[in-house]
Each structure stands twice: as C-alpha cells, then as structure tokens.
Design a protein around this motif. Structure first.
Motif, short mmCIF file in Angstrom:
data_model
loop_
_atom_site.label_atom_id
_atom_site.label_comp_id
_atom_site.label_asym_id
_atom_site.label_seq_id
_atom_site.Cartn_x
_atom_site.Cartn_y
_atom_site.Cartn_z
N GLU A 148 0.84 -1.21 0.00
CA GLU A 148 0.00 0.00 0.00
C GLU A 148 0.87 1.25 0.00
N ARG A 149 1.86 1.27 0.87
CA ARG A 149 2.77 2.41 0.92
C ARG A 149 3.60 2.49 -0.35
N ALA A 150 4.01 1.33 -0.87
CA ALA A 150 4.85 1.32 -2.08
C ALA A 150 4.14 1.98 -3.25
N PHE A 201 -1.92 5.91 -8.98
CA PHE A 201 -2.76 4.92 -8.31
C PHE A 201 -3.18 5.42 -6.93
N THR A 202 -4.42 5.11 -6.57
CA THR A 202 -4.93 5.55 -5.26
C THR A 202 -4.69 4.53 -4.16
N SER A 203 -4.37 3.29 -4.53
CA SER A 203 -4.18 2.24 -3.53
C SER A 203 -3.56 1.03 -4.20
N ALA A 204 -3.14 0.07 -3.39
CA ALA A 204 -2.64 -1.19 -3.93
C ALA A 204 -3.74 -1.95 -4.66
N ALA A 205 -4.97 -1.87 -4.15
CA ALA A 205 -6.09 -2.53 -4.82
C ALA A 205 -6.31 -1.93 -6.20
N HIS A 206 -6.21 -0.62 -6.31
CA HIS A 206 -6.34 0.05 -7.61
C HIS A 206 -5.26 -0.45 -8.57
N TYR A 207 -4.03 -0.56 -8.07
CA TYR A 207 -2.93 -1.08 -8.88
C TYR A 207 -3.24 -2.49 -9.37
N ASP A 208 -3.64 -3.36 -8.45
CA ASP A 208 -3.90 -4.76 -8.81
C ASP A 208 -5.05 -4.88 -9.80
N GLU A 209 -6.09 -4.07 -9.62
CA GLU A 209 -7.22 -4.11 -10.54
C GLU A 209 -6.80 -3.70 -11.95
N PHE A 210 -5.95 -2.70 -12.03
CA PHE A 210 -5.52 -2.22 -13.35
C PHE A 210 -4.62 -3.25 -14.03
#
Length: 416
Positions: A148-150, A201-210
């Motif tokens: 998340e921080r990354a 990206f707004t979050s790690a979840a946003h990154y993974d979804e994309f």
C-alpha cells in the motif's frame, strides 16, 4: 533484529536497504561489435559471482546484481567488484563488456533472443518489439514490504523520473549511427504497451485491478511484463525504479541508487503524513521524458509540476536536496555530492561517448572508452575499493533472496 541491530524488514534507523541490477553488453575485443556470446561469459563469471550474475533476454547481454545494502560505500563496492569479475570472465573468452544503454557497433537488429517457451510467447505477443531488445538499463530496488505504501510512494516519485533519465543518459548510438539523443534507449523502451511512467494509483487494490485489466486485454504475458519505470515487485518486498540507462561507471550507478533511496525515504514521510502524491499531467510527463532523453544532463528539462523549462543539472541538484537527509544520516552526503558535481562537470555518459567518437578511432574508439571505464581495476577506484571485501560472494545469502527468502527473480525483470 539483524546482527547489526537493524530490523529484519529493513526499516528503522538503518533502513531501508537498497540494491542495484546492472545490464551490460558483450563485445568482441577485435571488431568491438556486440556479439551473442553472453553464455560463455556467464559460465565463467558465475564461478566467482554465483547468483549475482545471470543472463538476459538477448544473447548479447548479462546482468549483475548486488545484495541488499545499507550504505552507498557498500553498494559501490559490490558494483565495482561485480564489474571487475565480469570483465575478467569476458577477457578469458576473448571478449569485453561495456556499460552502455545501447550497442555502439554491431548488427543487432533483430536481437538474438534467448530460447525458451516464455520467450516464444513473448515474441508471439510483442512481435517486432523483440527485434530491438539489445538495450541495457539500471534497476534500483528499495526495500518497502508494505505494498500500500509502495504504490503511494510511486506517485511521489513519478515527477522525478525524467530527471533520472537525464542524469544517467548513456545511449546516443543505435545501428552504428548517432541518433541525436542522449538516451535513445528511453525512446526504444517506451514503445512497449506497458512501459514508461506508471499511472497514478490511489491504492494497492487500484494497482492490482488495473494490472488485471491489462492481462485481460492481452497487453501482458504475465505480471513480469509490467515494465513501468516504477513498480512494486511481484516477488520481493521492494519498490523497483527502472527508468535509467546503465551508466558508464560504478560510481554513477551508486549515485543514482543513492538519490533514489533518498527520494523514497522522503516520499515515505509524505505518505505517512497522509499525502497520496501529486497528480501530474500524463501529457506533460511525456514531453518531459522526450526532452530528458533528447538532451540529457547538459540540456534543459521540464519541471512537470510547473511546466517550466529548467536546466537539467539544476533539476538534479534539487533531487540531491530532497535526498540529502537520508544521505547525511548514512554518512553518504559528502561522497554523493562530490559524485554529482563531477558528473555535471564531466558530462553525462552520452556526452562522454560522443567526445570519445571525435578521436581517430571513431565509433571503435567509443567502445574502447567504454571498455576502459566500465570495469577499471579495483585499486584505481578510490576511495571505496576497501568496501568490496565486506560483501564477497558466498559469505552471505545470495542477492535479493535475503529480502524474501524466495528464488531468483528472472521471470519478473526480464522481457519474455
């Protein structure tokens, strides 16, 4: 805790740790052309470097890696040692190695791709893009296990990516001619479907979804072909910054890595204050990349927050100011400041390659210049040669396995 008192996750007063991967080209010692004989060099170099050296996507290239390091001196020592070992292995085969973002001499189009099912799938997917993969980069890893921080740190680093291109620009030649650019590798690489600066990206979840969407569209072979210039590692607890050409010297690679770690630490502080990072225009980022790739450290860059044209050397000094607290904490500020001063005064790698080309040897003289400076004897690289003995292969767990305890990361870092 580690034996030195630092936390195992690399954070705290002694962290985060950082490390580097450098890519090199193999050249014939007589013709000075890039040649597909990396495997022979790899066999010899592996006897000394073990898992700190590996092959690459083409038969022209090799890659070395450091172990996780706390200080710039330690990192520089490992870089210098690996370069010397690689050069010695090449010499034993009647070959040389050079640190250049692109080949200077040789018929390298199409690139001689290594064999394997993943490479075959990559060729089927990316087609003609595989023809021009004889390019060499510098990858900097900074230990950052919290994804998340990354991802949020990545937002903060995006505005600095064009400056890092200019700082390490070292690929003016392509197909045996001067391109007019300082970093032609940047132009070649950014044609890939998932390359260049990452999205915001707004979050790690946003990154993974994309990333999942990219896989659905067929733009990826696997998550290892997410080639954005910043990415959280899929297999290691690190953030990887992979925007730069491989520099000519180990000192320059250590300089870039030191600045990157300092920027990451500054960004972490901002993230922990609740700052998700600046939103920067993708169109302006594209222009800033182009300008940095064209003009390098000696020209003007673009401040992507304001749109203002600023001397690239001044933008590099701004990076140093941002990284200074971390550098000072580790006792590295004076050394890195001196390295940056000498780089600005002497010119980026592209400038020095072109300077070498004005001699009687022409492009062959450029290769000779690169050979001599890629791996000078350790005794001629003060003041840090003594740091080499601290991290000899075999004395510690190899390379990035010390971060996560898993295997080598070729599937992640090499195009298929």
């Amino acid at each position: 805790m580690n034996s030195d008192g630092s936390r195992l996750d690399g954070q705290g007063a002694a962290g985060p740790r950082f490390g580097v991967e450098e890519e090199f080209l193999v050249v014939d010692q007589v013709t000075r052309s890039a040649v597909p004989r990396a495997e022979a060099v790899l066999r010899r170099a592996g006897e000394r470097l073990g898992t700190r050296v590996c092959g690459e996507i083409t038969k022209l290239q090799l890659e070395t890696r450091t172990e996780p390091c706390h200080t710039v001196a330690e990192l520089h020592g490992q870089l210098a040692e690996a370069r010397v070992a690689l050069a010695a292995a090449a010499s034993a085969e009647g070959l040389r190695i050079i640190a250049s973002g692109t080949p200077v001499l040789g018929n390298v189009i199409p690139s001689p791709i290594t064999e394997g099912p993943r490479q075959d799938l990559g060729t089927a997917t990316f087609r003609g893009l595989h023809d021009e993969l004889s390019i060499c980069a510098l990858h900097v890893h900074v230990e950052l296990p919290e994804r998340e921080r990354a991802v949020l740190v990545s937002n903060h680093l995006r505005p600095h990516l064009p400056v890092l291109i200019a700082l390490a620009a070292n690929s003016p030649y392509w197909a045996e001619r001067d391109t007019g650019y300082a970093s032609w590798r940047t132009l070649v690489w950014n044609r890939w479907p998932v390359a260049g600066p990452p999205p915001y990206f707004t979050s790690a979840a946003h990154y993974d979804e994309f990333v999942a969407t990219l896989q659905e569209t067929g733009a990826l072979v696997d998550v290892g072909t997410v080639f954005w210039d910043i990415r959280p590692s899929a297999h290691q607890p690190t953030l990887e910054i992979r925007v730069s050409d491989v520099p000519i010297t180990a000192e320059e690679s250590a300089l870039v890595a030191a600045l990157v770690r300092g920027l990451v630490v500054a960004a972490l502080a901002a993230v922990d204050r609740g700052d998700p990072g600046p939103v920067v225009s993708a169109e302006l980022m594209r222009i800033a990349y182009w300008r940095a790739a064209r003009d390098g450290l000696g020209g003007h860059g673009v401040d992507v927050r304001t749109g203002e044209a600023v001397p690239a050397a001044e933008l590099a000094r701004r990076l140093l100011r941002l990284a200074a607290p971390t550098l000072e904490e580790h006792g590295d500020l004076e050394l890195v400041t001196d390295w940056l001063r000498r780089l600005v005064e002497g010119g980026d790698g592209a400038t020095r390659q072109r300077r070498a080309a004005t001699g009687s040897g022409g492009l062959a003289g450029v290769v000779d210049h690169l050979v001599a400076r890629t791996a000078p004897p350790l005794a001629s690289t003060p003041p840090l040669a003594s740091a080499v003995s601290a991290s000899r292969p075999g004395e510690n767990t190899p390379t990035w396995r010390r971060f996560a305890g898993n295997g080598p990361r070729r599937e992640e870092s090499t195009p298929p």
